[in-house]
Design a protein around this motif. Structure first.
Motif, PDB file in Angstrom:
ATOM      1  N   GLN A   5       0.642  -1.111   0.060  1.00 48.41           N
ATOM      2  CA  GLN A   5       0.157   0.082   0.067  1.00 48.41           C
ATOM      3  C   GLN A   5       0.631   1.232   0.081  1.00 48.41           C
ATOM      4  OE1 GLN A   5      -2.230  -0.689   3.366  1.00 48.41           O
ATOM      5  NE2 GLN A   5      -3.962  -1.857   2.446  1.00 48.41           N
ATOM      6  N   LEU A   6       1.917   1.155   0.801  1.00 45.38           N
ATOM      7  CA  LEU A   6       2.814   2.579   0.788  1.00 45.38           C
ATOM      8  C   LEU A   6       3.492   2.755  -0.762  1.00 45.38           C
ATOM      9  CD1 LEU A   6       4.215   4.484   2.501  1.00 45.38           C
ATOM     10  CD2 LEU A   6       6.055   2.937   3.226  1.00 45.38           C
ATOM     11  N   ALA A   7       3.944   1.399  -1.335  1.00 41.42           N
ATOM     12  CA  ALA A   7       4.489   1.636  -2.627  1.00 41.42           C
ATOM     13  C   ALA A   7       3.590   2.233  -3.441  1.00 41.42           C
ATOM     14  CB  ALA A   7       5.117   0.209  -3.014  1.00 41.42           C
ATOM     15  N   TRP A   8       2.189   1.758  -3.506  1.00 38.12           N
ATOM     16  CA  TRP A   8       1.164   2.270  -4.309  1.00 38.12           C
ATOM     17  C   TRP A   8       1.093   3.897  -3.996  1.00 38.12           C
ATOM     18  CZ3 TRP A   8      -3.915   4.074  -2.731  1.00 38.12           C
ATOM     19  CH2 TRP A   8      -4.593   4.425  -3.791  1.00 38.12           C
ATOM     20  N   ALA A   9       0.940   4.232  -2.777  1.00 42.13           N
ATOM     21  CA  ALA A   9       0.571   5.653  -2.514  1.00 42.13           C
ATOM     22  C   ALA A   9       1.789   6.458  -2.963  1.00 42.13           C
ATOM     23  CB  ALA A   9       0.597   5.640  -0.795  1.00 42.13           C
ATOM     24  N   ARG A  10       2.929   5.805  -2.666  1.00 41.77           N
ATOM     25  CA  ARG A  10       4.140   6.614  -3.380  1.00 41.77           C
ATOM     26  C   ARG A  10       4.334   6.635  -4.781  1.00 41.77           C
ATOM     27  NH1 ARG A  10       8.985   4.164   0.871  1.00 41.77           N
ATOM     28  NH2 ARG A  10       8.876   5.930   2.498  1.00 41.77           N
ATOM     29  N   GLY A  11       3.859   5.817  -5.414  1.00 39.13           N
ATOM     30  CA  GLY A  11       4.028   5.643  -6.914  1.00 39.13           C
ATOM     31  C   GLY A  11       2.740   6.189  -7.654  1.00 39.13           C
ATOM     32  N   PRO A  12       2.054   5.452  -7.951  1.00 47.25           N
ATOM     33  CA  PRO A  12       0.811   5.544  -9.042  1.00 47.25           C
ATOM     34  C   PRO A  12      -0.116   6.887  -8.387  1.00 47.25           C
ATOM     35  CG  PRO A  12       1.018   3.434  -8.849  1.00 47.25           C
ATOM     36  CD  PRO A  12       1.994   3.526  -7.863  1.00 47.25           C
ATOM     37  N   LEU A  13      -0.213   6.619  -6.860  1.00 51.89           N
ATOM     38  CA  LEU A  13      -1.228   7.798  -6.400  1.00 51.89           C
ATOM     39  C   LEU A  13      -0.544   8.943  -6.169  1.00 51.89           C
ATOM     40  CD1 LEU A  13      -3.836   8.462  -4.926  1.00 51.89           C
ATOM     41  CD2 LEU A  13      -2.874   7.488  -2.798  1.00 51.89           C
ATOM     42  N   PHE A  14       0.740   9.065  -5.972  1.00 50.08           N
ATOM     43  CA  PHE A  14       1.580  10.156  -5.945  1.00 50.08           C
ATOM     44  C   PHE A  14       1.586  10.908  -7.402  1.00 50.08           C
ATOM     45  CE2 PHE A  14       5.574  12.209  -6.704  1.00 50.08           C
ATOM     46  CZ  PHE A  14       5.581  13.457  -5.693  1.00 50.08           C
ATOM     47  N   LEU A  15       1.807  10.059  -8.406  1.00 52.13           N
ATOM     48  CA  LEU A  15       1.567  10.693  -9.784  1.00 52.13           C
ATOM     49  C   LEU A  15       0.378  11.256  -9.995  1.00 52.13           C
ATOM     50  CD1 LEU A  15       3.988   8.184 -11.613  1.00 52.13           C
ATOM     51  CD2 LEU A  15       4.527  10.552 -10.795  1.00 52.13           C
ATOM     52  N   LEU A  16      -0.561  10.736  -9.630  1.00 55.60           N
ATOM     53  CA  LEU A  16      -2.039  11.118  -9.823  1.00 55.60           C
ATOM     54  C   LEU A  16      -2.285  12.349  -9.184  1.00 55.60           C
ATOM     55  CD1 LEU A  16      -4.734  10.598 -11.116  1.00 55.60           C
ATOM     56  CD2 LEU A  16      -5.526   9.161  -9.079  1.00 55.60           C
ATOM     57  N   SER A  17      -1.754  12.589  -8.040  1.00 58.76           N
ATOM     58  CA  SER A  17      -2.181  13.457  -7.126  1.00 58.76           C
ATOM     59  C   SER A  17      -1.347  14.818  -7.693  1.00 58.76           C
ATOM     60  CB  SER A  17      -1.370  13.191  -5.740  1.00 58.76           C
ATOM     61  OG  SER A  17      -2.411  12.214  -5.050  1.00 58.76           O
ATOM     62  N   ILE A  18      -0.002  14.530  -8.099  1.00 55.27           N
ATOM     63  CA  ILE A  18       0.835  15.505  -8.849  1.00 55.27           C
ATOM     64  C   ILE A  18       0.008  16.143  -9.973  1.00 55.27           C
ATOM     65  CG2 ILE A  18       2.693  16.105  -9.865  1.00 55.27           C
ATOM     66  CD1 ILE A  18       3.040  16.306  -7.121  1.00 55.27           C
ATOM     67  N   SER A  19      -0.506  15.040 -10.956  1.00 62.38           N
ATOM     68  CA  SER A  19      -1.454  15.632 -12.018  1.00 62.38           C
ATOM     69  C   SER A  19      -2.494  16.360 -11.829  1.00 62.38           C
ATOM     70  CB  SER A  19      -1.786  14.401 -13.035  1.00 62.38           C
ATOM     71  OG  SER A  19      -0.377  13.571 -13.260  1.00 62.38           O
ATOM     72  N   ILE A  20      -3.495  15.824 -10.848  1.00 62.03           N
ATOM     73  CA  ILE A  20      -4.416  16.769 -10.700  1.00 62.03           C
ATOM     74  C   ILE A  20      -3.913  18.055  -9.989  1.00 62.03           C
ATOM     75  CG2 ILE A  20      -6.382  16.769  -8.881  1.00 62.03           C
ATOM     76  CD1 ILE A  20      -6.256  13.789  -8.973  1.00 62.03           C
ATOM     77  N   MET A  21      -3.030  18.138  -9.227  1.00 66.33           N
ATOM     78  CA  MET A  21      -2.464  19.503  -8.628  1.00 66.33           C
ATOM     79  C   MET A  21      -2.307  20.327 -10.062  1.00 66.33           C
ATOM     80  SD  MET A  21       0.416  20.571  -6.267  1.00 66.33           S
ATOM     81  CE  MET A  21       1.628  20.301  -7.439  1.00 66.33           C
ATOM     82  N   ILE A  22      -1.264  19.914 -10.683  1.00 69.33           N
ATOM     83  CA  ILE A  22      -0.602  20.786 -11.911  1.00 69.33           C
ATOM     84  C   ILE A  22      -1.854  20.999 -12.793  1.00 69.33           C
ATOM     85  CG2 ILE A  22       0.929  20.669 -13.886  1.00 69.33           C
ATOM     86  CD1 ILE A  22       2.641  18.855 -12.162  1.00 69.33           C
ATOM     87  N   LEU A  23      -2.728  20.119 -12.928  1.00 65.76           N
ATOM     88  CA  LEU A  23      -3.940  20.558 -14.161  1.00 65.76           C
ATOM     89  C   LEU A  23      -4.949  21.569 -13.417  1.00 65.76           C
ATOM     90  CD1 LEU A  23      -4.659  17.168 -15.595  1.00 65.76           C
ATOM     91  CD2 LEU A  23      -3.327  18.959 -16.806  1.00 65.76           C
ATOM     92  N   GLY A  24      -4.806  21.287 -12.063  1.00 67.63           N
ATOM     93  CA  GLY A  24      -5.968  22.141 -11.248  1.00 67.63           C
ATOM     94  C   GLY A  24      -5.345  23.775 -11.183  1.00 67.63           C
TER      95      GLY A  24
END
Length: 238
Positions: A5-24
């Motif tokens: 779960q930590l690897a998922w949060a650091r990887g795919p979820l982190f990239l998704l969060s960054i993408s949403i932040m940048i686009l927003g």
């Protein structure tokens, strides 16, 4: 299980969060730019006091003079607020572990702070954050003016600071390392997602606040004369 779960949060979820932040944030900047252009286009007087706007913006970004000129109680509140924002911005950006995470995800890196300085900033952010929260709750005037975000965002912002500090200092950590890090990363990802949709976006748009204010209150050159005519006072001296 927690490691996955930590690897998922650091990887795919982190990239998704960054993408949403940048686009927003990009959306906010574009909409702000469009509104500025429309306002300037519709104004009869299109001259803007550029030097005054720059000076006013710098005063907002570095409000040291305003803080000194305030009352004693207000000075302490302003100093605590400034320290809170400094730690809030600098710690996550210049922490070595965060820079490494950015490098793994995007290939981009930059110089970081020594861990000892980062620890001091983290503690400073937590302490000043709690002081501001208590002050908002205790002060009746601040409490009446506060909305849901004003009460909910500060505690949320403190979660990654507290969990990150505890994870990096096992002697103070009451939970297993990976579990505490999971709390840290998930809370950080959530904050990244919320930035464009909450008051946290103000740190991005703050440099344009004075320009927006000037344009919003920028009356046409003949506005005074038109108002006098409407009030049938055009022959009277003001």
């Amino acid at each position: 299980m927690i490691e996955a779960q930590l690897a998922w949060a650091r990887g795919p979820l982190f990239l998704l969060s960054i993408s949403i932040m940048i686009l927003g944030i990009a959306r906010l900047i574009v909409l702000t730019g469009i509104n500025l252009v429309r306002a300037i286009y519709r104004a009869s007087d299109k001259k803007l006091p550029v030097k005054t706007l720059i000076a006013a913006t710098l005063k907002w970004l570095f409000p040291f003079k305003q803080v000194i000129n305030q009352s004693k109680n207000r000075i302490w509140y302003s100093v605590v607020s400034i320290l809170f924002h400094v730690g809030l911005i600098m710690t996550p950006i210049f922490l070595g572990a965060h820079i490494l995470l950015w490098k793994r995800g995007t290939g981009i890196s930059w110089p970081g702070l020594p861990n000892s300085i980062a620890d001091i900033l983290a503690i400073l952010t937590v302490v000043t954050g709690f002081v501001l929260i208590i002050g908002r709750v205790v002060n009746p005037f601040s409490r009446r003016l506060s909305r849901f975000q004003d009460f909910s965002l500060p505690p949320l912002l403190l979660i990654p600071f507290i969990s990150g500090f505890l994870a990096m200092h096992p002697m103070f950590n009451p939970l297993p390392y990976h579990l505490m890090m999971l709390f840290h990363v998930l809370s950080g990802d959530l904050i990244l997602i919320l930035i464009p949709f909450t008051k946290m976006s103000h740190f991005i748009l703050l440099p344009t606040s004075q320009l927006m204010s000037e344009v919003g209150w920028h009356f046409p050159a003949d506005m005074g004369e038109n108002v006098a005519i409407t009030l049938h006072k055009e022959t009277e001296r003001v």
